[in-house]
Scaffold this active site. Structure first.
Site, PDB file in Angstrom:
ATOM      1  N   HIS A 135      -8.543  -0.073  -5.859  1.00 27.74           N
ATOM      2  CA  HIS A 135      -9.106   0.779  -5.008  1.00 27.74           C
ATOM      3  C   HIS A 135     -10.353   1.421  -5.615  1.00 27.74           C
ATOM      4  CE1 HIS A 135      -5.646   1.459  -2.212  1.00 27.74           C
ATOM      5  NE2 HIS A 135      -4.928   0.872  -3.198  1.00 27.74           N
ATOM      6  N   HIS A 168      -2.577   8.068  -2.956  1.00 29.63           N
ATOM      7  CA  HIS A 168      -1.327   7.843  -2.850  1.00 29.63           C
ATOM      8  C   HIS A 168      -0.609   9.091  -3.214  1.00 29.63           C
ATOM      9  CE1 HIS A 168      -3.036   3.695  -3.228  1.00 29.63           C
ATOM     10  NE2 HIS A 168      -2.014   3.229  -2.353  1.00 29.63           N
ATOM     11  N   MET A 219       4.030   1.732   0.020  1.00 30.06           N
ATOM     12  CA  MET A 219       3.951   3.018  -0.848  1.00 30.06           C
ATOM     13  C   MET A 219       2.848   3.787  -0.084  1.00 30.06           C
ATOM     14  SD  MET A 219       4.192   1.826  -4.597  1.00 30.06           S
ATOM     15  CE  MET A 219       5.399   0.605  -4.786  1.00 30.06           C
ATOM     16  N   SER A 220       2.099   3.522   1.187  1.00 27.02           N
ATOM     17  CA  SER A 220       1.199   4.196   1.844  1.00 27.02           C
ATOM     18  C   SER A 220       1.292   4.391   3.231  1.00 27.02           C
ATOM     19  CB  SER A 220      -0.220   3.554   1.406  1.00 27.02           C
ATOM     20  OG  SER A 220      -0.087   2.294   1.901  1.00 27.02           O
TER      21      SER A 220
HETATM   22  N1  HPA Z   1       7.281  -2.817  -2.291  1.00 25.39           N
HETATM   23  C1  HPA Z   1       6.432  -1.510  -2.230  1.00 25.39           C
HETATM   24  N2  HPA Z   1       5.159  -1.678  -1.927  1.00 25.39           N
HETATM   25  C2  HPA Z   1       4.609  -2.509  -2.025  1.00 25.39           C
HETATM   26  C3  HPA Z   1       5.197  -3.923  -2.373  1.00 25.39           C
HETATM   27  C4  HPA Z   1       6.583  -4.037  -2.362  1.00 25.39           C
HETATM   28  O1  HPA Z   1       7.514  -4.906  -2.788  1.00 25.39           O
HETATM   29  N3  HPA Z   1       4.350  -4.816  -2.303  1.00 25.39           N
HETATM   30  C5  HPA Z   1       3.091  -4.289  -2.065  1.00 25.39           C
HETATM   31  N4  HPA Z   1       3.379  -2.975  -2.009  1.00 25.39           N
END
Ligand code: HPA
Length: 276
Positions: free
Chosen positions: A60, A82, A210-211
């Protein structure tokens, strides 16, 4: 918070010298190179923007890139914040709120995600049709300044149907395979356990990441039209025997860059000529 938002937006407006973006894009892990598509660029480093936290995740970059793609005036955030980095959600959605304040009408959210749906393979792109907020939190917790949006925003079309149609039409035209799915937004930063992935599958999730969910909520709150694209970078835990690593996530996202870039560039150009 409002003061901070105004101060930050004014700083950016000053740097942009009268340029007013109409469309915002937030780039996910490994997808940062998309910003090379922007012409007549004005680049602002996050480190120069007042009140801006630093992006701490590898992959990032931490730059706001404004300019044109075709006739469309865009503001591209290369690097996002995040919750798992320790930022509060107010900071996580600061870029989104700035976009709204700058006057953008629509937002393209992009991310790397783990594939839960058995039809999804690493490297594939998926249009987000809806999300599950499994973060246990919301950027809208706390007092609600009315200028940001209503207290109880409607989320029944969190991912705009017309924008999704545009995404699918462009993908068809360019022969780029594009699937559709529901994104489960989790906290991270540990990847999920196989049992958690089973749970997410039962809940109706097609992919997990996660975003995106906080930004989508803040954008809908602000009245922006939103669409989202997930790049499936791996099969989620337990779907395959492979262990998960952020390096693999970035590598696969990089491999998908070419088609991702083609798709998003064309969508941006066509959006500018549409009434969406
Ligand atoms: N899980 C959560 N977040 C992610 C994943 C995953 O498998 N791959 C890329 N971001």
């Amino acid at each position: 918070m409002i003061k901070k938002l105004e101060q930050t937006t004014q700083f950016i407006q000053k740097q942009l010298e009268g340029f007013t973006p109409e469309l915002g894009i937030i780039l996910g892990s490994g997808l940062g190179n998309f910003a090379e598509q922007v012409e007549n660029k004005k680049i602002i480093s996050y480190s120069d923007i007042p009140n801006f936290p630093m992006a701490t995740v590898k992959g990032h970059a931490g730059k706001l890139i404004c300019g044109t793609i075709g006739q469309t005036k865009v503001a591209v955030f290369q690097g996002r914040f995040h919750y798992y980095e320790g930022h509060n959600l107010e900071d996580v959605v600061l870029p989104t709120r700035i976009l709204a304040k700058l006057g953008t009408k629509a937002l393209i959210l992009t991310n790397a995600a783990g594939g839960i749906n058995k039809d999804f393979a690493p490297g594939e792109l998926v249009a987000i049709t809806d999300h599950l907020n499994l973060t246990g939190n919301s950027p809208l917790i706390g007092p609600n300044p009315e200028e940001l949006g209503v207290r109880f925003p409607d989320m029944s079309e969190a991912y705009n149907l017309e924008l999704n149609k545009l995404l699918n039409d462009v993908a068809n035209e360019l022969n780029i395979p594009l699937k559709s799915g529901v994104y489960a937004g989790v906290l991270g930063p540990a990847y999920e356990t196989p049992a958690e992935i089973n749970m997410l599958k039962t809940l109706g999730a097609d992919m997990v990441g996660m975003s995106t969910v906080p930004e989508s909520i803040a954008a809908n709150h602000a009245g922006l039209k939103v669409c989202g694209i997930s790049c499936i970078t791996n099969l989620a835990a337990g779907i395959s025997k492979e262990k998960l690593s952020h390096d693999d996530v970035k590598d696969v996202a990089n491999m998908a860059m070419e088609k991702f870039t083609k798709l998003v560039t064309t969508v941006v150009k066509k959006w500018g000529q549409s009434s969406i």
